[in-house]
Design an enzyme around this catalytic site. Sequence first.
Site, PDB file in Angstrom:
ATOM      1  CG  ASP A  38      -7.593  -4.762   8.205  1.00  0.00           C
ATOM      2  OD1 ASP A  38      -6.684  -5.474   8.640  1.00  0.00           O
ATOM      3  OD2 ASP A  38      -7.455  -3.540   8.047  1.00  0.00           O
ATOM      4  N   GLY A  57     -11.959  -6.735  11.448  1.00  0.00           N
ATOM      5  CA  GLY A  57     -13.209  -7.455  11.700  1.00  0.00           C
ATOM      6  C   GLY A  57     -14.312  -6.549  12.226  1.00  0.00           C
ATOM      7  CG  ASP A  71     -13.553  -5.675   0.296  1.00  0.00           C
ATOM      8  OD1 ASP A  71     -13.950  -5.834   1.477  1.00  0.00           O
ATOM      9  OD2 ASP A  71     -13.133  -4.577  -0.120  1.00  0.00           O
ATOM     10  CE  LYS A  92      -5.437  -6.434   5.061  1.00  0.00           C
ATOM     11  NZ  LYS A  92      -5.005  -5.038   5.195  1.00  0.00           N
ATOM     12  N   GLY A 133     -16.217  -2.548  -2.292  1.00  0.00           N
ATOM     13  CA  GLY A 133     -15.107  -3.484  -2.485  1.00  0.00           C
ATOM     14  C   GLY A 133     -15.445  -4.859  -3.023  1.00  0.00           C
ATOM     15  NE  ARG A 142     -13.564   1.302  -5.277  1.00  0.00           N
ATOM     16  CZ  ARG A 142     -13.654   0.998  -4.002  1.00  0.00           C
ATOM     17  NH1 ARG A 142     -13.523  -0.244  -3.616  1.00  0.00           N
ATOM     18  NH2 ARG A 142     -13.868   1.931  -3.093  1.00  0.00           N
TER      19      ARG A 142
HETATM   20  P1  IMP Z   1     -12.141  -3.929   9.015  1.00  0.00           P
HETATM   21  O1  IMP Z   1     -13.351  -3.278   9.588  1.00  0.00           O
HETATM   22  O2  IMP Z   1     -10.890  -3.427   9.680  1.00  0.00           O
HETATM   23  O3  IMP Z   1     -12.210  -5.427   8.990  1.00  0.00           O
HETATM   24  O4  IMP Z   1     -11.985  -3.395   7.534  1.00  0.00           O
HETATM   25  C1  IMP Z   1     -12.687  -3.933   6.487  1.00  0.00           C
HETATM   26  C2  IMP Z   1     -12.734  -2.988   5.331  1.00  0.00           C
HETATM   27  O5  IMP Z   1     -11.540  -2.201   5.234  1.00  0.00           O
HETATM   28  C3  IMP Z   1     -12.805  -3.760   4.037  1.00  0.00           C
HETATM   29  O6  IMP Z   1     -14.125  -3.979   3.636  1.00  0.00           O
HETATM   30  C4  IMP Z   1     -12.064  -2.860   3.063  1.00  0.00           C
HETATM   31  O7  IMP Z   1     -12.946  -1.921   2.516  1.00  0.00           O
HETATM   32  C5  IMP Z   1     -11.058  -2.147   3.919  1.00  0.00           C
HETATM   33  N1  IMP Z   1      -9.730  -2.800   3.882  1.00  0.00           N
HETATM   34  C6  IMP Z   1      -9.117  -3.485   4.859  1.00  0.00           C
HETATM   35  N2  IMP Z   1      -7.910  -3.928   4.475  1.00  0.00           N
HETATM   36  C7  IMP Z   1      -7.760  -3.508   3.195  1.00  0.00           C
HETATM   37  C8  IMP Z   1      -6.714  -3.686   2.207  1.00  0.00           C
HETATM   38  O8  IMP Z   1      -5.665  -4.317   2.417  1.00  0.00           O
HETATM   39  N3  IMP Z   1      -6.965  -3.106   0.994  1.00  0.00           N
HETATM   40  C9  IMP Z   1      -8.090  -2.425   0.699  1.00  0.00           C
HETATM   41  N4  IMP Z   1      -9.081  -2.252   1.573  1.00  0.00           N
HETATM   42  C10 IMP Z   1      -8.927  -2.797   2.813  1.00  0.00           C
END
Ligand code: IMP
Length: 172
Positions: A98, A100, A95, A126, A40, A160
């Site tokens: 979300d 975390g 990237d 987010k 990403g 992408r």
């Molecule tokens: P986390 O572990 O929930 O913080 O997710 C992080 C990963 O989920 C990021 O590196 C992205 O690859 C993917 N991700 C989270 N939200 C989105 C989004 O809105 N669009 C695309 N990928 C996302």
Amino acid sequence: MVQEMLFSEVQIKARIGELARLISQDYAEKDLLLVVLLKGAFVFAADLIRVLQIPVQIEFMTVSSYRGGESSGELRIVQDLAIEVKGRHLLLVEDIVDTGLTLSRVIELLASRQPLSLAICSLLSKPSRRLTAVEVDYLGFTIGDLFVVGYGLDCDQQYRQLPYLTELRLAD
Ligand code: IMP
């Protein structure tokens, strides 16, 4: 599917310029190693390094914890770093943060390798979705609970290539 423009190429470029200035100031006298999380963050990192005003080294790590739209919370290291990071100043480039969970696990892993410092740079965050606290030192944009694609971010490996960031949602 409906796409709604969130940040244009011009807006992204301007914000990256600001982040690059801060990073260049903070690491002016330091030997910086960027650790870019694939896939990403590859577009973001490519644009960021070209406006940094300091020399940097770049390494890549491929991790995945996201399947078909929902975070599984489980970190899978698809490809680890090829070099030792002990004693280095690391800047992790991501990237989007979300829940975390991905970042907190990557941070834990890299911290265990004893870098001299470890900071985080993420294009997007987010905060309303957070399940674990993660401190982002250099953040591009804060967004709400949206699913975004483009500028390196995907939905099932699609979108992408878009040069801008756009919200992806199912048609009502
Ligand atoms: P986390 O572990 O929930 O913080 O997710 C992080 C990963 O989920 C990021 O590196 C992205 O690859 C993917 N991700 C989270 N939200 C989105 C989004 O809105 N669009 C695309 N990928 C996302």
